[in-house]
Design an enzyme around this catalytic site. Structure first.
Site, short mmCIF file in Angstrom:
data_model
loop_
_atom_site.label_atom_id
_atom_site.label_comp_id
_atom_site.label_asym_id
_atom_site.label_seq_id
_atom_site.Cartn_x
_atom_site.Cartn_y
_atom_site.Cartn_z
N ASP A 251 0.49 3.93 -3.68
CA ASP A 251 1.21 2.88 -2.97
C ASP A 251 1.16 1.63 -3.84
OD1 ASP A 251 2.13 0.84 -1.34
OD2 ASP A 251 0.75 1.26 0.31
N TRP B 293 -4.06 -1.20 4.19
CA TRP B 293 -2.92 -0.28 4.07
C TRP B 293 -3.37 1.12 3.69
CZ3 TRP B 293 0.50 -2.32 6.81
CH2 TRP B 293 0.66 -3.71 6.83
N LYS C 192 7.98 -7.23 -1.80
CA LYS C 192 6.95 -7.97 -2.54
C LYS C 192 7.47 -8.44 -3.89
CE LYS C 192 3.85 -7.02 0.65
NZ LYS C 192 3.29 -8.03 1.55
#
Length: 353
Positions: free
Chosen positions: A166, A99, A190
């Site tokens: 992030d 990511w 999540k």
């Protein structure tokens, strides 16, 4: 039969949250479903305001110059929005996984991006240390937890420039000094709610400093001025996120859930280390509390092990193709009993072998 959900995302949600969300779909406001009320109606505006306020409260950022937003497009859109709103000349990125690699790729559309550190050569099985953050850069970007590779930043640098993070896969899971960060973003799916919305927490005074024109939908200042209601918001995702944040607050906040998460991680990693049939993927000092990645030492046992954990009602254990093996995602709502159920299967495999 109860399913033990170790899926990497969308995440397991608290039972009470699922029940409340189900009721709201049928009747949220005087016989109207949550899915059919106007997003401009007072009942939903109240939901949005409460969700934003709870996010700041739980992170300890109330009254410190931050605004919380619930946006769309996932964390992937934030890769682009961060660069659009903050990048004038150059920025530094810590590359710790898939990511962050994608975030770097998106930012490079606009200007010069420098990797201050990277663990790519080792297939991201550790977090780089000892890197420098240039003071003349616009911002420093990092990813706190890497779901695919099972690594997590345990310490964050004292950045001389705005720090962007992030936190998609470990937001609200552990205590941090969140005021060290100038912008935090996290996909809800999540630890916070269903897929469909992304939390952005931004310090207002870092905005408005780039020379480029920013499209309205991509401008944090526009969304702040409109109370995160510039366009039609993802009503259901925001509502369930609000319920989950309420659940976390009632539980005792981040301090309480961190204690539970550490218990789960200790049980999981103890079995990985003590059972000779398994091997952890990430280096020990950087192991994620959220995502335990591991492999079988003897691939001939794979068919047997897979049948055993599926028979035990365990779901979502297969590892990502980048790593192989297995990944046990232990997000906030996963119970310690579920972790113990998996550990028992791993122990039983050892007894059989």
């Amino acid at each position: 039969m109860k399913k033990h959900n170790f899926s990497a995302g969308p995440c397991i949600l608290p039972k009470s949250v699922m029940e409340q969300a189900s009721e709201a779909i049928l009747n949220f406001d005087e016989g109207l479903s949550l899915l059919e009320i106007s997003h401009r109606s007072k009942p939903f505006v109240d939901v949005m305001e409460k969700a934003r306020a709870l996010a700041l409260e739980l992170l300890g950022l109330e009254g410190k110059g931050y605004k919380a937003l619930f946006l769309q497009g996932g964390a992937s859109l934030q890769f682009l929005m961060v660069a659009l709103n903050l990048l004038e000349k150059r920025a530094g990125y810590l590359n710790t996984g898939t990511w962050s690699d994608k975030a770097i790729k998106e930012a490079r559309i606009y200007d010069d991006i420098y990797e201050v550190g990277s663990s790519k050569s080792a297939n991201f099985n550790y977090i780089p240390k000892g890197y420098d953050i240039p003071e003349d850069y616009d911002y420093f970007h990092c990813t706190s937890n890497n779901t695919i590779f099972g690594t997590q930043m345990k310490h964050f640098p004292d950045s001389p420039i705005p720090m962007v993070c992030d936190m998609s896969s470990d937001i609200f899971s552990r205590q941090l000094d969140f005021s060290k960060f100038d912008l935090i973003y996290a996909g809800a799916q999540k630890n916070m709610g269903p897929a469909g919305t992304t939390l952005v927490v931004v310090k207002e005074d870092i905005l408005g400093k780039v020379s480029r024109k920013i499209p309205s939908m991509m401008d944090y200042k526009v969304h702040i001025n409109k109370g995160s209601m510039f366009n039609t918001p993802p009503v259901f995702a925001v509502y369930v996120s609000m319920l989950t944040l309420e659940w976390l607050k009632d539980l005792g906040g981040i301090a309480a859930i961190e204690e539970e998460n550490e218990k789960k991680a200790r049980v999981m990693y103890s079995e990985i280390d003590l059972n000779p049939l398994f091997k952890g993927y990430a280096v020990k000092e950087d192991r994620s509390t959220m995502n335990a990645t591991f492999t079988l030492e003897n691939e001939n046992l794979k068919e047997t092990f897979d049948a055993m954990w599926k028979e035990a009602g365990i779901n979502g254990l297969n590892g990502h193709r980048s790593v192989g093996g297995y990944r046990a995602s232990m997000y906030n709502a996963l119970s310690l009993d579920s972790v113990k159920a998996l550990v028992e299967v791993m122990s039983e495999l050892e007894r059989k072998a």
